[in-house]
Design an enzyme around this catalytic site. Structure first.
Site, PDB file in Angstrom:
ATOM      1  N   GLU A 167      61.155 -31.198   8.784  1.00 47.71           N
ATOM      2  CA  GLU A 167      60.782 -31.387   7.389  1.00 47.71           C
ATOM      3  C   GLU A 167      59.482 -30.660   7.072  1.00 47.71           C
ATOM      4  O   GLU A 167      59.331 -30.088   6.000  1.00 47.71           O
ATOM      5  CB  GLU A 167      60.640 -32.882   7.068  1.00 47.71           C
ATOM      6  CG  GLU A 167      61.966 -33.574   6.861  1.00 47.71           C
ATOM      7  CD  GLU A 167      61.838 -35.089   6.846  1.00 47.71           C
ATOM      8  OE1 GLU A 167      60.696 -35.580   6.689  1.00 47.71           O
ATOM      9  OE2 GLU A 167      62.860 -35.769   6.999  1.00 47.71           O
TER      10      GLU A 167
ATOM     11  N   SER B 241      61.504 -16.043  24.390  1.00 49.45           N
ATOM     12  CA  SER B 241      62.619 -15.983  23.435  1.00 49.45           C
ATOM     13  C   SER B 241      63.920 -15.328  23.904  1.00 49.45           C
ATOM     14  O   SER B 241      64.983 -15.822  23.579  1.00 49.45           O
ATOM     15  CB  SER B 241      62.171 -15.283  22.150  1.00 49.45           C
ATOM     16  OG  SER B 241      60.969 -15.814  21.684  1.00 49.45           O
TER      17      SER B 241
ATOM     18  N   HIS C 120      70.923 -24.081  13.927  1.00 51.93           N
ATOM     19  CA  HIS C 120      70.377 -23.382  15.090  1.00 51.93           C
ATOM     20  C   HIS C 120      68.849 -23.462  15.059  1.00 51.93           C
ATOM     21  O   HIS C 120      68.200 -23.736  16.070  1.00 51.93           O
ATOM     22  CB  HIS C 120      70.832 -21.927  15.094  1.00 51.93           C
ATOM     23  CG  HIS C 120      70.056 -21.076  16.047  1.00 51.93           C
ATOM     24  ND1 HIS C 120      70.200 -21.184  17.416  1.00 51.93           N
ATOM     25  CD2 HIS C 120      69.103 -20.153  15.844  1.00 51.93           C
ATOM     26  CE1 HIS C 120      69.371 -20.330  17.999  1.00 51.93           C
ATOM     27  NE2 HIS C 120      68.690 -19.697  17.075  1.00 51.93           N
ATOM     28  N   SER C 121      68.293 -23.212  13.900  1.00 50.58           N
ATOM     29  CA  SER C 121      66.841 -23.315  13.733  1.00 50.58           C
ATOM     30  C   SER C 121      66.583 -23.411  12.233  1.00 50.58           C
ATOM     31  O   SER C 121      67.520 -23.483  11.447  1.00 50.58           O
ATOM     32  CB  SER C 121      66.147 -22.072  14.283  1.00 50.58           C
ATOM     33  OG  SER C 121      66.394 -20.971  13.427  1.00 50.58           O
TER      34      SER C 121
END
Lengths: 462, 403
Positions: A139, A225, A354-355
């Site tokens: 959020e 990553s 996913h993100s």
């Protein structure tokens, strides 16, 4: 030869179960499968010759006294005059190990590792904390307070139950959806916030994107990553542990998508050949951003790939905390005792996007997401089991959630107001000691800043 | 502990340009001293730190193999022993493996086979096949493995059978090897050494004639060095192993059999320093690896024609030793760079830019850079020869530069 056939049969069909029976390894025909090597030599890979894959137990003339085989490099192999192709898909999919049903009842005759009240409660509390943390940070990103975030929603059981089953000495190489391991090992909510906001207290010194946590103290290698790069590195970590003769293992996580990377193949192959004590845990959550697993591979999931590398494997219900805990405990013990890799496929569902850069309702139905978020939630299931044991109450639930929520909100506020890492940290740690060329570049940058102070952000100390 | 022990046999004259570094007393888990153990240090007695430019390079044991035209850099006054370059590498490797049990080697065919160029011959028998590890054919994998091992306390040396194969390991080298120390906030260090033969050989074909230093030079977080003689091969190998940074050591396929007499005493070279091969006044020639020999051959011709070239083997490809190079430019005011890389984006290109940027005012002429053409290396012998800079071209370029 009946003995041989029966051993083979049980070995193949009961997968995980057999591994716990130590008698099995005393079979003279299956010599040396369990030797834990204390010397540095590992050239015992002639196991292939000794391994009782001498014949398929379904072959008619499988008779060791009259053995007719072909002697090629790699070991003896029976021959057949019947041209038969191995099917691309097994007759039956590899079954999935689970212990609690959807309503949190222990299934009858389950084989599992008992968990005491203290551990169970700690596990559940951590799962809740992870869930609350994820929700609030997500959020915060949506409100523009964070640049990026990635949730582990739906995979809390994998995160926490695995962490609970490991030991602090086990080195974890995460993909990026395993912050629960850090949480279990003592990473504080404030430390999570510090990394996400890149503050001066971040142990990564503000250099990585949010959720790229790392902690040497907690044996958790910094998230990198690119996908699957940690798999060959896991073999290296295990190699290091093996050299040090430590009673610990390397634990590498991947998702289903990462199994398509070349590094997956190489990492698993390496670990098998090198007899490295690595546990590979694949979180098969059904989606790689928008790619469903039907478009990722055509095999029966990931567990079946284990045997292709000579790696023992198991498929477990990733949303069943008790099953995950039991499986990882057993796997860990085998990995260390036998100094060999093991592959665990944990089936689950990626409830979140996913993100924060993804909106998964674009490629999958919202009802499906909702179903997994509620009816199939790992927390709901485990909570029912814990509460039924008399170890948890609704009141404690409310109290915990309220407390954690406050904690997370306050951590965010603190992190937001905190100073960023100083400019020096832009140039330090590139090398072990900062070289002159970087010192010059830093000087040049500082001069530019002095000339144009109004263009330089105020919350970055010089 | 840093006691100063200097033996009285004119050590200064034995070693070339040698800013030899003291063996760091505080190394982790050092084994007890070896029996042959004179620590050669700098005459100013300072403890040079790893990457700290200027303090290191003044005075001290600067000498002069510049007096000799040949590649050999030691004099007859010290016995020493003769080795081939690959043996020198092995010696360095073996000494470090004796000294620190965390040092290990991994690569294809390095174990009982002894390595494709025999650099690891005999080591597997001595240290066991776990410490000298044969790997399956997956460069990205064993480089990644080395990185993982390094993060948990080992000091691995990765051998690429040919540098060109390390292109498959580029992801691990760039994204992880160079970066993880930085992105982890300094928590995890990666003391790996990645080494192997590269450069243009004798008709090995385009894929086996890669010059990887061009591609790697941009990666932040790594160091690159190139050896050219048995003396500097051993010294750089040892220094690279002891360094806490990831170091890429470039060897050359055609130089493994160069013979030289090297000291019996233990010595280490500084990773960031260039080597003064021949002092001169007219113009500076900067080179490294195999081209050093072409340059020295050209230098002979130039001397006969009455010129006085200064030849520097830059050795350190990342970072450049701008101190030594700078001093030379300030003296001669003319620079010729001779390299084996392609014209575009090679070491020469970066070096040209670097010198122009830093020493522009000292140059009397534009920098001349001789490199290979931007073509894949052909297999045909004659064609291959024409892609590599030859002594005759160096002579011609030098004459042109000095006009």
């Amino acid at each position: 030869m009946n003995l041989l056939r029966n051993i083979l049969k049980s070995r193949i069909e009961s997968g995980f179960y057999h591994a716990l029976i130590s008698n099995h390894y005393n079979s003279p025909l299956l010599a040396k499968t369990h030797a834990s090597h204390s010397c540095v030599s590992r050239f015992e890979s002639t196991k292939a010759k000794q391994h009782a894959r001498l014949c398929n137990h379904e072959e008619e003339d499988c008779d060791l006294n009259n053995f007719q085989g072909l002697d090629f490099p790699g070991g003896r192999v029976a021959f057949t005059t019947q041209m038969k192709f191995i099917s691309e898909y097994p007759e039956k999919r590899i079954p999935c190990y689970r212990v609690l049903d959807d309503d949190g009842y222990l299934v009858a005759n389950s084989m599992y590792e008992q968990v005491n009240k203290e551990t169970a409660v700690k596990m559940y509390e951590n799962m809740v904390t992870l869930q609350v943390l994820d929700t609030i940070f997500y959020e915060a990103q949506r409100q523009g307070r964070l640049s990026f975030y990635l949730t582990s929603t739906g995979e809390e059981a994998i995160n926490i139950a695995t962490a609970a089953a490991l030991m602090p000495d086990d080195v974890v190489l995460p993909q990026y959806r395993e912050p629960g391991i850090l949480l279990w090992r003592g990473f504080t909510v404030q430390e999570f916030a510090n990394q996400c906001f890149g503050t001066k207290d971040d142990c990564g010194k503000g250099r990585q994107m949010p959720i790229h946590y790392g902690s040497k103290k907690l044996n958790y290698i910094t998230v990198s990553s690119p996908i699957a790069t940690q798999l060959p590195q896991a073999a290296g970590v295990a190699y290091s542990l093996k050299m040090d003769k430590k009673k610990a293992c390397a634990v590498a996580f991947t998702g289903d998508g990462a199994t398509s990377e070349g590094d997956f193949h190489a990492g698993l192959n390496f670990a098998a050949v090198m007899e490295a004590p690595v546990m590979f845990i694949c979180r098969n959550n059904g989606w790689a951003i928008s790619t469903p697993i039907t478009e990722q591979f055509r095999s029966d999931g990931v567990v079946i790939k284990g045997q292709a590398y000579g790696i023992r494997s198991i498929r477990v219900d990733g949303n069943d905390a008790l099953a995950v805990y039991s499986a990882i405990r057993a796997a860990r013990e085998m990995v260390i005792r036998e100094q060999r890799p093991i592959l665990v496929e944990a089936l689950t569902y990626r409830v979140g996007h996913h993100s924060t850069s993804d909106d998964s309702t674009k490629y999958r139905p919202p009802q499906e997401i909702d179903h997994w978020r509620t009816a199939r939630s790992p927390l709901r299931r485990f909570r029912k089991w814990v509460q039924r044991n008399g170890w948890w109450t609704d009141r404690e639930e409310d109290e915990l959630r309220g407390r954690v929520r406050k904690q997370v909100l306050s951590a965010i506020q603190v992190a937001e107001k905190m100073e960023k890492p100083s400019l020096t940290e832009l140039f330090s740690d590139v090398y072990h000691e900062t070289p002159s060329i970087l010192n010059e570049q830093e000087k040049s940058l500082r001069e530019t800043i002095k000339r144009h102070p109004q263009d330089f952000p105020v919350d970055v100390p010089l | 502990m840093a006691t100063v022990i200097m033996q009285g046999i004119g050590l200064a004259s034995v070693f070339s340009s040698a800013n030899c570094k003291i063996l760091h007393p505080g190394s982790r888990r050092t084994l007890p001293e070896r029996r042959v153990g004179f620590f050669v240090i700098r005459s100013d007695g300072s403890l040079p730190s790893v990457l700290n430019g200027d303090k290191n390079r003044r005075g001290g044991l600067t000498t002069n193999a510049t007096k000799q035209e040949k590649a050999t850099t030691s004099t007859a006054s010290n016995p020493g022993h003769e080795v081939l370059l690959f043996e020198a590498l092995r010696e360095g490797l073996e000494e470090e493996m004796d000294r620190d049990p965390n040092v290990c080697v991994m690569g294809e065919d390095v174990g009982h086979y002894g390595g494709s160029y025999k650099v690891t011959k005999g080591l597997a028998t001595k240290y066991g096949d776990l410490r000298v590890l044969d790997t399956p054919i997956a460069e990205n994998s064993f480089t990644g493995m080395a990185i993982g091992a390094a993060m948990t306390g080992l000091r691995p040396i990765v051998e690429g059978m040919n540098m060109g194969f390390l292109l498959l390991a580029f992801n691990q080298i760039s994204n992880n090897c160079g970066m993880l120390h930085y992105t982890s906030g300094g928590q995890f260090k990666i003391p790996v050494v990645i080494r192997g033969p590269g450069g243009v050989g004798k008709q090995l074909g385009a894929e086996h004639s890669q010059r990887l230093e061009s591609y790697f030079q941009s990666i932040p977080g790594i160091q690159m060095v190139a050896c050219s003689t048995p003396y500097n091969a051993k010294g750089l190998m040892k220094a690279a192993i002891r360094s806490d940074n990831p170091v890429i050591l470039f060897e050359h396929v055609l130089l493994y059999n160069i013979k030289e007499r090297i000291p019996d005493e233990e010595y280490i070279l500084n990773l960031e320093e260039a080597e003064m091969v021949r002092k001169g006044e007219h113009a500076t020639i900067l080179t490294y690896s195999r081209m050093r020999y072409h340059v020295m051959q050209a230098a002979k011709t130039l001397v006969n024609k009455g010129y006085d070239p200064e030849v520097i083997d830059i050795r350190s490809l990342k970072p450049f030793d701008l101190h030594t190079i700078g001093n030379s430019v300030k003296k001669t005011h003319r620079v010729l760079i001779v390299e084996e890389c392609m014209r575009t984006g090679g070491i020469g290109a970066s070096l040209t830019a670097s010198i122009n940027e830093n020493f522009h005012d000292y140059l009397d002429a534009p920098i001349l850079c001789l490199s290979s053409q931007d073509v894949p290396t052909p297999y045909a012998g004659v064609l291959e020869e024409w892609t590599v800079v030859q002594p005759a071209q160096i002579v011609a370029a030098f004459e042109q530069l000095c006009q």
